[in-house]
Scaffold this motif. Structure first.
Motif, PDB file in Angstrom:
ATOM      1  N   ALA A  67       0.829  -1.201   0.000  1.00 11.83           N
ATOM      2  CA  ALA A  67       0.000   0.000   0.000  1.00 11.83           C
ATOM      3  C   ALA A  67       0.867   1.254   0.000  1.00 11.83           C
ATOM      4  CB  ALA A  67      -0.910  -0.005   1.224  1.00 11.83           C
ATOM      5  N   ALA A  68       0.335   2.321  -0.615  1.00  6.51           N
ATOM      6  CA  ALA A  68       1.049   3.601  -0.629  1.00  6.51           C
ATOM      7  C   ALA A  68       0.646   4.418   0.592  1.00  6.51           C
ATOM      8  CB  ALA A  68       0.705   4.358  -1.905  1.00  6.51           C
ATOM      9  N   GLU A  69       1.572   5.235   1.075  1.00  9.19           N
ATOM     10  CA  GLU A  69       1.258   6.100   2.204  1.00  9.19           C
ATOM     11  C   GLU A  69       0.706   7.424   1.694  1.00  9.19           C
ATOM     12  OE1 GLU A  69       1.503   5.522   5.535  1.00  9.19           O
ATOM     13  OE2 GLU A  69       1.934   3.447   4.960  1.00  9.19           O
ATOM     14  N   GLY A  70      -0.295   7.929   2.361  1.00 12.20           N
ATOM     15  CA  GLY A  70      -0.862   9.216   1.956  1.00 12.20           C
ATOM     16  C   GLY A  70      -1.342  10.006   3.151  1.00 12.20           C
ATOM     17  N   MET A  71      -1.763  11.224   2.898  1.00 12.60           N
ATOM     18  CA  MET A  71      -2.307  12.078   3.947  1.00 12.60           C
ATOM     19  C   MET A  71      -3.661  12.597   3.474  1.00 12.60           C
ATOM     20  SD  MET A  71      -0.688  15.664   5.254  1.00 12.60           S
ATOM     21  CE  MET A  71      -1.683  16.882   6.112  1.00 12.60           C
ATOM     22  N   VAL A  72      -4.652  12.562   4.369  1.00 13.21           N
ATOM     23  CA  VAL A  72      -5.994  13.024   3.992  1.00 13.21           C
ATOM     24  C   VAL A  72      -6.023  14.556   4.009  1.00 13.21           C
ATOM     25  CG1 VAL A  72      -8.457  12.994   4.566  1.00 13.21           C
ATOM     26  CG2 VAL A  72      -7.061  10.936   4.937  1.00 13.21           C
ATOM     27  N   LEU A  73      -6.414  15.141   2.878  1.00  9.77           N
ATOM     28  CA  LEU A  73      -6.435  16.605   2.767  1.00  9.77           C
ATOM     29  C   LEU A  73      -7.823  17.182   2.988  1.00  9.77           C
ATOM     30  CD1 LEU A  73      -4.176  17.093  -0.401  1.00  9.77           C
ATOM     31  CD2 LEU A  73      -3.499  17.037   2.013  1.00  9.77           C
ATOM     32  N   THR A  74      -8.842  16.485   2.528  1.00 10.38           N
ATOM     33  CA  THR A  74     -10.209  16.943   2.770  1.00 10.38           C
ATOM     34  C   THR A  74     -11.174  15.772   2.578  1.00 10.38           C
ATOM     35  OG1 THR A  74     -11.806  18.732   2.334  1.00 10.38           O
ATOM     36  CG2 THR A  74     -10.734  17.757   0.415  1.00 10.38           C
ATOM     37  N   VAL A  75     -12.357  15.913   3.121  1.00  6.14           N
ATOM     38  CA  VAL A  75     -13.353  14.852   3.062  1.00  6.14           C
ATOM     39  C   VAL A  75     -14.665  15.460   2.582  1.00  6.14           C
ATOM     40  CG1 VAL A  75     -14.582  13.085   4.384  1.00  6.14           C
ATOM     41  CG2 VAL A  75     -12.275  13.746   5.074  1.00  6.14           C
TER      42      VAL A  75
ATOM     43  N   ASP B 253     -12.186  10.425 -12.164  1.00  5.36           N
ATOM     44  CA  ASP B 253     -13.111   9.292 -11.994  1.00  5.36           C
ATOM     45  C   ASP B 253     -12.462   7.995 -11.521  1.00  5.36           C
ATOM     46  OD1 ASP B 253     -15.215  10.910 -12.775  1.00  5.36           O
ATOM     47  OD2 ASP B 253     -14.936  10.430 -14.903  1.00  5.36           O
ATOM     48  N   THR B 254     -11.255   8.074 -11.018  1.00  5.20           N
ATOM     49  CA  THR B 254     -10.682   6.880 -10.397  1.00  5.20           C
ATOM     50  C   THR B 254     -10.869   6.986  -8.893  1.00  5.20           C
ATOM     51  OG1 THR B 254      -8.469   7.844 -10.189  1.00  5.20           O
ATOM     52  CG2 THR B 254      -8.938   6.587 -12.210  1.00  5.20           C
ATOM     53  N   LEU B 255     -10.837   5.842  -8.252  1.00  8.06           N
ATOM     54  CA  LEU B 255     -11.096   5.817  -6.819  1.00  8.06           C
ATOM     55  C   LEU B 255     -10.161   4.799  -6.162  1.00  8.06           C
ATOM     56  CD1 LEU B 255     -13.141   7.234  -4.989  1.00  8.06           C
ATOM     57  CD2 LEU B 255     -14.699   5.328  -5.353  1.00  8.06           C
ATOM     58  N   ALA B 256      -9.362   5.264  -5.221  1.00  7.64           N
ATOM     59  CA  ALA B 256      -8.489   4.352  -4.477  1.00  7.64           C
ATOM     60  C   ALA B 256      -9.209   3.934  -3.201  1.00  7.64           C
ATOM     61  CB  ALA B 256      -7.169   5.042  -4.157  1.00  7.64           C
ATOM     62  N   ARG B 257      -8.617   2.974  -2.486  1.00  5.81           N
ATOM     63  CA  ARG B 257      -9.223   2.535  -1.227  1.00  5.81           C
ATOM     64  C   ARG B 257      -8.247   2.748  -0.075  1.00  5.81           C
ATOM     65  NH1 ARG B 257     -10.049  -2.985  -0.777  1.00  5.81           N
ATOM     66  NH2 ARG B 257      -8.643  -3.205  -2.545  1.00  5.81           N
ATOM     67  N   ILE B 258      -8.779   3.271   1.019  1.00  4.41           N
ATOM     68  CA  ILE B 258      -7.974   3.441   2.231  1.00  4.41           C
ATOM     69  C   ILE B 258      -8.111   2.179   3.067  1.00  4.41           C
ATOM     70  CG2 ILE B 258      -7.765   4.731   4.395  1.00  4.41           C
ATOM     71  CD1 ILE B 258      -8.721   7.206   2.849  1.00  4.41           C
ATOM     72  N   VAL B 259      -6.973   1.499   3.282  1.00  6.24           N
ATOM     73  CA  VAL B 259      -7.038   0.217   3.990  1.00  6.24           C
ATOM     74  C   VAL B 259      -6.512   0.304   5.419  1.00  6.24           C
ATOM     75  CG1 VAL B 259      -6.988  -1.234   1.943  1.00  6.24           C
ATOM     76  CG2 VAL B 259      -4.833  -0.454   2.943  1.00  6.24           C
ATOM     77  N   ARG B 260      -5.873   1.402   5.734  1.00  4.44           N
ATOM     78  CA  ARG B 260      -5.322   1.514   7.087  1.00  4.44           C
ATOM     79  C   ARG B 260      -5.219   2.979   7.477  1.00  4.44           C
ATOM     80  NH1 ARG B 260      -0.988  -1.493   6.203  1.00  4.44           N
ATOM     81  NH2 ARG B 260       0.528   0.195   6.125  1.00  4.44           N
ATOM     82  N   ILE B 261      -5.476   3.259   8.758  1.00  2.00           N
ATOM     83  CA  ILE B 261      -5.264   4.598   9.299  1.00  2.00           C
ATOM     84  C   ILE B 261      -4.151   4.471  10.327  1.00  2.00           C
ATOM     85  CG2 ILE B 261      -6.302   6.523  10.552  1.00  2.00           C
ATOM     86  CD1 ILE B 261      -9.054   5.452   9.529  1.00  2.00           C
ATOM     87  N   GLU B 262      -3.082   5.229  10.149  1.00  2.00           N
ATOM     88  CA  GLU B 262      -1.942   5.110  11.061  1.00  2.00           C
ATOM     89  C   GLU B 262      -2.262   5.771  12.403  1.00  2.00           C
ATOM     90  OE1 GLU B 262       0.067   3.087   9.994  1.00  2.00           O
ATOM     91  OE2 GLU B 262       0.044   3.238   7.810  1.00  2.00           O
TER      92      GLU B 262
ATOM     93  N   GLY C 130      -5.946  15.190   7.892  1.00  2.00           N
ATOM     94  CA  GLY C 130      -4.696  15.094   8.659  1.00  2.00           C
ATOM     95  C   GLY C 130      -4.254  13.668   8.909  1.00  2.00           C
ATOM     96  N   ASP C 131      -5.169  12.718   8.711  1.00  2.00           N
ATOM     97  CA  ASP C 131      -4.798  11.320   8.945  1.00  2.00           C
ATOM     98  C   ASP C 131      -3.744  10.861   7.947  1.00  2.00           C
ATOM     99  OD1 ASP C 131      -5.886   9.900  11.127  1.00  2.00           O
ATOM    100  OD2 ASP C 131      -7.888   9.978  10.224  1.00  2.00           O
ATOM    101  N   ARG C 132      -2.808  10.065   8.451  1.00  2.00           N
ATOM    102  CA  ARG C 132      -1.871   9.340   7.597  1.00  2.00           C
ATOM    103  C   ARG C 132      -2.532   8.008   7.286  1.00  2.00           C
ATOM    104  NH1 ARG C 132       2.206  12.836   6.181  1.00  2.00           N
ATOM    105  NH2 ARG C 132       2.210  14.421   7.800  1.00  2.00           N
ATOM    106  N   VAL C 133      -2.650   7.696   6.021  1.00  2.00           N
ATOM    107  CA  VAL C 133      -3.380   6.487   5.647  1.00  2.00           C
ATOM    108  C   VAL C 133      -2.578   5.645   4.654  1.00  2.00           C
ATOM    109  CG1 VAL C 133      -5.674   7.480   6.049  1.00  2.00           C
ATOM    110  CG2 VAL C 133      -4.600   7.761   3.805  1.00  2.00           C
ATOM    111  N   ALA C 134      -2.952   4.369   4.542  1.00  2.00           N
ATOM    112  CA  ALA C 134      -2.377   3.479   3.535  1.00  2.00           C
ATOM    113  C   ALA C 134      -3.438   3.249   2.473  1.00  2.00           C
ATOM    114  CB  ALA C 134      -1.963   2.164   4.188  1.00  2.00           C
ATOM    115  N   LEU C 135      -3.044   3.397   1.214  1.00  2.00           N
ATOM    116  CA  LEU C 135      -4.007   3.290   0.107  1.00  2.00           C
ATOM    117  C   LEU C 135      -3.616   2.200  -0.874  1.00  2.00           C
ATOM    118  CD1 LEU C 135      -3.320   6.763   0.308  1.00  2.00           C
ATOM    119  CD2 LEU C 135      -5.629   6.568  -0.592  1.00  2.00           C
ATOM    120  N   VAL C 136      -4.635   1.543  -1.425  1.00  2.00           N
ATOM    121  CA  VAL C 136      -4.422   0.565  -2.499  1.00  2.00           C
ATOM    122  C   VAL C 136      -5.408   0.864  -3.624  1.00  2.00           C
ATOM    123  CG1 VAL C 136      -3.667  -1.251  -0.894  1.00  2.00           C
ATOM    124  CG2 VAL C 136      -6.087  -1.109  -1.555  1.00  2.00           C
ATOM    125  N   GLY C 137      -5.266   0.140  -4.703  1.00  2.00           N
ATOM    126  CA  GLY C 137      -6.190   0.295  -5.829  1.00  2.00           C
ATOM    127  C   GLY C 137      -5.609   1.259  -6.851  1.00  2.00           C
ATOM    128  N   ASP C 138      -6.498   1.981  -7.524  1.00  2.00           N
ATOM    129  CA  ASP C 138      -6.059   2.902  -8.574  1.00  2.00           C
ATOM    130  C   ASP C 138      -5.462   4.159  -7.941  1.00  2.00           C
ATOM    131  OD1 ASP C 138      -5.770   4.694 -10.667  1.00  2.00           O
ATOM    132  OD2 ASP C 138      -7.509   3.886 -11.752  1.00  2.00           O
TER     133      ASP C 138
END
Ligand SMILES: Nc1nc2c(ncn2[C@@H]2O[C@H](COP(=O)(O)OP(=O)(O)O)[C@@H](O)[C@H]2O)c(=O)[nH]1
Ligand SMILES: [Mg+2]
Ligand SMILES: [Zn+2]
Length: 336
Positions: free
Chosen positions: A35-43, A87-96, A73-81
């Motif tokens: 999974a790639a690491e990312g940061m949530v910017l807005t919801v 119009d692509t959508l990744a999935r958040i599989v983990r919240i650090e 602000g959450d650090r998350v792990a993402l998979v998928g596209d």
């Protein structure tokens, strides 16, 4: 200044199957090692915009996260596209694990706690000196939430072109809390951004305050337009074509780095989730006076040592009044 340790929610605790568990141990850990690491910017309505390797990617929460919500602000792990294409959508599989957590309830008797921002280092409490009138109650409540959540407070007083800061500085100036006063002129000539900026470098700072106090104006002065566009394109544009802040929105600072998080205006800052005994931490000027208190003193009872201590001149009586007012409105479960 006091700092609290890592914050762990109940739902952070991953349940491990017991000895009798039939699942092999290799399945216990999430299998998304790539999974790639990312940061949530807005919801926005279940869609989370995340920054991954400099790209903004829209994602949704994977089912395996259950009821646990990722917040700005959450650090998350993402998979998928992870292309970040339209119009692509990744999935958040983990919240650090979170280093801090700014939480509020709508009112003090509201059982539903909303997490405003995760992992912020600092809470900029923005108050206009006029239009709208300053509300020390709201400031006190934000201070409680900051200390409780593990964020350092910063007081920002805007619109000094409309009214002087003297009265507020009398209440908050000596508290060891950094403060900045800004005006319309200083916004225009860049001084406001420069002076606020001195407190932001390298940190994640969440801006909170009543609607209309000038949060978005200030954040826009701090973040150049091209940087704002990084997350700006997902913002809701209202019928009048005016941008209103509906979710918290993290924006990157240039130079020494750091992030500013603009948040929607709050009318009240409910503290139902905070143990009353922790409210005193938001009053660092009064805290030393509690040494003579009886055990488990509520600080709102006849034996409380604070009355005598304040009468001896150790702190401003207005601050004790603020503390008592906050404690008693909480007890009576009133809104603000
Ligand atoms: N007079 C004056 N007006 C300001 C100042 N800062 C912001 N404003 C105005 O206050 C209004 C509300 O600002 P906005 O940034 O949208 O507030 P927010 O709701 O806290 O995000 C806008 O009309 C701003 O132009 C200031 O320092 N002085
Ligand atoms: Mg705003
Ligand atoms: Zn007491």
């Amino acid at each position: 200044m006091r700092r609290y340790g890592k914050h762990t929610d109940e739902d952070d605790i991953r349940t491990r199957p017991g000895r009798r568990g039939t699942r092999p141990r290799t399945n216990i850990r999430p299998k998304h090692e790539d999974a790639a690491e990312g940061m949530v910017l807005t919801v926005d309505r279940g869609r989370l915009t995340c920054l991954v390797d400099g790209r903004t990617i829209v994602a949704m929460k994977a089912r395996e996260l259950g009821r646990k919500a990722a917040v700005v602000g959450d650090r998350v792990a993402l998979v998928g596209d992870l292309s970040g294409m339209k119009d692509t959508l990744a999935r958040i599989v983990r919240i650090e694990e979170r280093s801090s957590l700014l939480r509020r309830t709508a009112d003090d008797d509201d059982p539903y706690e909303r997490v405003v921002v995760a992992n912020a280092d600092q809470l900029a409490i923005v108050t206009a000196l006029a239009d709208p009138e300053p509300r020390p109650r709201l400031i006190d409540r934000c201070l409680v939430a900051a200390y409780d959540g593990g964020l350092e407070p910063l007081l920002v007083m805007t619109k000094s072109d409309l009214a002087p800061p003297d009265k507020l500085l009398e209440l908050y100036g000596d508290l060891d809390i950094p403060h900045v006063v800004t005006s319309r002129d200083e916004l225009e000539n860049g001084d406001a951004a420069d002076r606020v900026r001195e407190h932001l470098d390298g940190k994640i700072t969440a801006f909170v305050g009543h609607s209309g106090v000038g949060k978005t104006t200030l954040v826009n002065a701090l973040v150049p337009e091209d940087r704002r566009r990084l997350t700006g394109h997902v913002n809701v544009v209202t019928g009048r074509g005016r941008h209103t802040t509906t979710s918290a929105l993290a924006l990157p600072l240039t130079g020494a780095g750091g992030w500013v998080v603009d948040t929607p205006g709050v009318r009240s800052f409910g503290l139902a989730h905070i143990d009353p005994s922790r409210v005193i931490h938001a009053f660092p000027d009064l805290e030393p006076g509690t040494e003579g208190c009886p055990r488990a003193c509520s600080h709102d009872e006849p034996d409380c040592a604070l009355d005598a201590w304040v009468a001896e001149g150790h702190a401003d009586p207005a601050r004790l009044y603020s503390l008592r007012r906050l404690l008693s409105t909480r007890e009576r479960k009133e809104g603000d």
